[in-house]
Design a protein around this motif. Structure first.
Motif, short mmCIF file in Angstrom:
data_model
loop_
_atom_site.label_atom_id
_atom_site.label_comp_id
_atom_site.label_asym_id
_atom_site.label_seq_id
_atom_site.Cartn_x
_atom_site.Cartn_y
_atom_site.Cartn_z
N LYS A 217 39.09 37.34 55.54
CA LYS A 217 38.88 35.90 55.53
C LYS A 217 37.57 35.54 54.83
O LYS A 217 37.52 34.60 54.03
N ASN B 151 38.00 35.97 51.12
CA ASN B 151 38.83 34.89 50.61
C ASN B 151 38.02 33.60 50.51
O ASN B 151 38.11 32.87 49.52
N ASP B 152 37.20 33.30 51.51
CA ASP B 152 36.35 32.11 51.48
C ASP B 152 35.37 32.18 50.32
O ASP B 152 35.13 31.18 49.64
N GLU C 202 37.08 31.34 47.10
CA GLU C 202 37.39 29.92 46.97
C GLU C 202 36.15 29.04 46.87
O GLU C 202 36.26 27.85 46.58
N ILE D 200 42.99 43.31 44.01
CA ILE D 200 42.63 41.94 44.34
C ILE D 200 42.47 41.16 43.04
O ILE D 200 41.88 41.66 42.07
N TRP E 50 44.03 44.04 52.64
CA TRP E 50 44.07 42.83 51.82
C TRP E 50 45.50 42.54 51.36
O TRP E 50 45.96 41.41 51.45
N LYS F 151 46.95 39.06 52.16
CA LYS F 151 46.80 38.14 51.03
C LYS F 151 47.64 38.57 49.82
O LYS F 151 47.13 38.67 48.71
N LYS G 299 47.29 37.02 46.50
CA LYS G 299 46.06 37.22 45.73
C LYS G 299 45.91 38.68 45.31
O LYS G 299 44.83 39.25 45.32
#
Length: 105
Positions: free
Chosen positions: A8, A11-12, A15, A36, A95, A99, A102
């Protein structure tokens, strides 16, 4: 010094729009089979170029298979003067489960 981060948290970071370099230290075949999104392979053949050409205050996140080997690589990068280094807990295997959208091949 480096920090261990969760899926997480990475991912944050992805973004956030802030400078982020995701480096993958797995073998070339594994990287080619999936990694990734926007990650770059990092190994003995290109690590010196990476160190020389990457701003030391950008965030660098290291990924391996399961989050173990990446800790040593993250520590090495921190020792080279990088000030914002992390190791991805769970590595690429975790991952891709969390995700899958991604992951690129």
């Amino acid at each position: 010094m480096f920090e261990r981060i969760s899926i997480k948290q990475l991912n944050d970071l992805m973004e956030s729009g802030k400078p982020l370099h995701i480096v993958d230290i797995r073998d070339p075949q594994s990287f080619a089979a999936g990694h990734i999104i926007n990650a770059k392979p990092l190994d003995n053949s290109n690590v010196q170029d990476f160190i020389a050409n990457t701003p030391k205050d950008d965030h660098v996140s290291v990924c391996c298979y399961h989050g173990n080997s990446s800790q040593g690589a993250a520590q090495f990068l921190a020792e080279q003067g990088f000030t914002n280094v992390s190791s991805l807990d769970g590595g690429f295997e975790m991952w891709k489960l969390a995700k899958a959208d991604k992951v690129e091949v």
